[in-house]
Motif scaffolding. Structure first.
Motif, PDB file in Angstrom:
ATOM      1  N   ASN A   1      97.458  33.052  49.364  1.00  0.00           N
ATOM      2  CA  ASN A   1      97.831  32.618  50.713  1.00  0.00           C
ATOM      3  C   ASN A   1      97.012  31.374  51.039  1.00  0.00           C
ATOM      4  OD1 ASN A   1      98.189  32.218  53.432  1.00  0.00           O
ATOM      5  ND2 ASN A   1      97.891  34.365  54.006  1.00  0.00           N
ATOM      6  N   VAL A   2      97.660  30.215  51.085  1.00  0.00           N
ATOM      7  CA  VAL A   2      96.912  28.967  51.324  1.00  0.00           C
ATOM      8  C   VAL A   2      96.191  28.990  52.672  1.00  0.00           C
ATOM      9  CG1 VAL A   2      98.194  27.320  49.925  1.00  0.00           C
ATOM     10  CG2 VAL A   2      98.982  27.794  52.216  1.00  0.00           C
TER      11      VAL A   2
ATOM     12  N   GLY B   1     102.940  36.503  49.022  1.00  0.00           N
ATOM     13  CA  GLY B   1     102.571  35.126  48.679  1.00  0.00           C
ATOM     14  C   GLY B   1     102.897  34.236  49.854  1.00  0.00           C
TER      15      GLY B   1
ATOM     16  N   ASP C   1     102.816  30.002  50.654  1.00  0.00           N
ATOM     17  CA  ASP C   1     102.461  28.619  50.342  1.00  0.00           C
ATOM     18  C   ASP C   1     103.024  27.708  51.431  1.00  0.00           C
ATOM     19  OD1 ASP C   1     101.342  26.532  48.978  1.00  0.00           O
ATOM     20  OD2 ASP C   1     102.956  26.364  47.495  1.00  0.00           O
TER      21      ASP C   1
ATOM     22  N   HIS D   1      97.515  25.886  45.440  1.00  0.00           N
ATOM     23  CA  HIS D   1      98.747  26.538  45.880  1.00  0.00           C
ATOM     24  C   HIS D   1      99.073  27.744  45.006  1.00  0.00           C
ATOM     25  CE1 HIS D   1     100.008  23.328  48.696  1.00  0.00           C
ATOM     26  NE2 HIS D   1      99.290  22.562  47.892  1.00  0.00           N
ATOM     27  N   PRO D   2      99.475  28.846  45.618  1.00  0.00           N
ATOM     28  CA  PRO D   2      99.902  29.989  44.791  1.00  0.00           C
ATOM     29  C   PRO D   2     101.187  29.651  44.048  1.00  0.00           C
ATOM     30  CG  PRO D   2     100.399  30.406  47.108  1.00  0.00           C
ATOM     31  CD  PRO D   2      99.625  29.112  47.058  1.00  0.00           C
ATOM     32  N   ASP D   3     101.368  30.273  42.895  1.00  0.00           N
ATOM     33  CA  ASP D   3     102.574  30.025  42.092  1.00  0.00           C
ATOM     34  C   ASP D   3     103.665  31.013  42.531  1.00  0.00           C
ATOM     35  OD1 ASP D   3     104.518  29.597  40.221  1.00  0.00           O
ATOM     36  OD2 ASP D   3     103.124  29.438  38.525  1.00  0.00           O
ATOM     37  N   ILE D   4     104.404  30.597  43.546  1.00  0.00           N
ATOM     38  CA  ILE D   4     105.418  31.483  44.134  1.00  0.00           C
ATOM     39  C   ILE D   4     106.537  31.775  43.132  1.00  0.00           C
ATOM     40  CG2 ILE D   4     107.156  31.698  45.988  1.00  0.00           C
ATOM     41  CD1 ILE D   4     104.322  31.945  47.085  1.00  0.00           C
TER      42      ILE D   4
END
Ligand code: ATP
Length: 314
Positions: free
Chosen positions: A239-240, A15, A17, A215-218
């Motif tokens: 991956n932004v 991941g 962000d 945005h990914p939810d890290i």
């Protein structure tokens, strides 16, 4: 002990962000990092002080007065064996600080694709810091090595730690995570150069911006890792930086699509690219995908490996 060989392993980002740009020009990141079993080999040998230099085998010699001698094999001419090489700089940093009188011969065999989003240079630096600490009995603990490593690069502390980790800040604030369940990792690097500077300077993060990124939810991904759930973890991969690289270099998206078509659990670009990785739970599918990508026109370099955890690989 006067010589040592070391495997300097690459990383992927499960991941990635980007939270904001900082006043100092760096970005605040949140990344889930994972070591993979693809590595450069580093052989180190303590020598008497004196004659030293740096050369790339077959590529001439760059003389130098320092007591560190670096040779580089592989790397396709993209990695020079001079005092800018991170392996050299790592040795120099510790040898200067501890006023070491002896010399050091380093032979670096590059196998990790260069400028690929796999932290090849950072992991070499980390390996040399660890090895020099051992060879000269400097007595530095992991935290002390990390404090020195961050001077060489934001990913170096993580590379010293290895395994699965959450990296925050510019990448240097680390939280160790439990190991991710094992998977087959297919890597494919298209034959293009993607500058990290280009990627970050074209990233649009503004909330009200029509182009603003998802945005990914890290946090959710970290939770999935804590629960040992490979599929949920993979579902949450994001991956932004792909919002910049895929429109600019569609081949990255094409490789990702091809991996998904071949049965990957999920696929994504690592770091600022351009390497794409696919996770497979089925070794047969992973092997078929490796064959498919290897014969195709999309990727110049293709590797099949797996997650590295100290329990599974010796
Ligand atoms: P990251 O994922 O940390 O952004 P990367 O995989 O994209 O890293 P590297 O392979 O570390 O990129 O290489 C970036 C540049 O660093 C290369 O173009 C090279 O000139 C330089 N470099 C210095 N030392 C090394 C090294 N030991 N191995 C590879 N590249 C090195």
């Amino acid at each position: 002990m006067d010589q040592l060989t070391w495997k300097a392993r690459a990383k992927i980002n499960l991941g990635l962000d980007v939270l904001r740009k900082r006043p100092d020009g760096y970005h605040d990141l949140r990344m889930v990092m994972q070591t993979i079993d693809l590595y450069d080999e580093i052989a180190l040998r303590v020598t008497e002080s004196g004659a030293a230099g740096a050369d790339t085998i077959g590529n001439g010699t760059a003389g130098d007065d320092a007591a560190i001698r670096l040779r580089v094999q592989g790397g396709g001419g993209l990695v020079t064996a001079d005092s800018q090489n991170l392996a050299y700089r790592a040795a120099e940093l510790l040898m200067k600080e501890f006023a070491i009188r002896q010399g050091l011969d380093i032979t670096l065999t590059k196998k990790i694709p260069v400028a690929a989003g796999l932290a090849g240079g950072s992991t070499d630096a980390a390996a040399v810091l660890i090895a020099v600490n051992q060879l000269f009995d400097l007595g530095l603990d992991e935290r002390e090595l990390m404090e020195r490593g961050v001077k060489l690069g934001a990913d170096v502390p993580y590379c010293i730690m290895g395994g699965t980790a959450l990296a925050e800040g510019i990448g240097e604030q680390l939280t160790r995570l439990p190991s991710v369940p094992q998977a087959h990792v297919l890597l494919a690097k298209p034959p293009i150069q993607v500058s990290t500077k280009f990627v970050y300077s074209n990233l649009r993060l503004g909330d009200s911006d029509a182009q603003s990124v998802r945005h990914p939810d890290i946090d959710a991904q970290v939770q999935a890792i804590r629960e040992g759930d490979l599929y949920r973890m993979a579902e949450l991969m994001g991956n932004v930086l792909e919002t910049v690289t895929i429109p600019a270099f569609p081949v990255i998206g094409e490789i990702r699509d091809r991996m998904m078509h071949c049965g990957a659990v999920n696929a994504m670009m690592s770091g600022s690219g351009p390497t794409v990785f696919g996770l497979f739970d089925d070794p047969e599918k992973a092997r078929e995908a490796y064959t498919e990508l290897s014969k195709g026109e999309l990727a110049g370099e293709v590797y099949l490996t797996e997650f590295y955890t100290p329990e599974t690989v010796t």
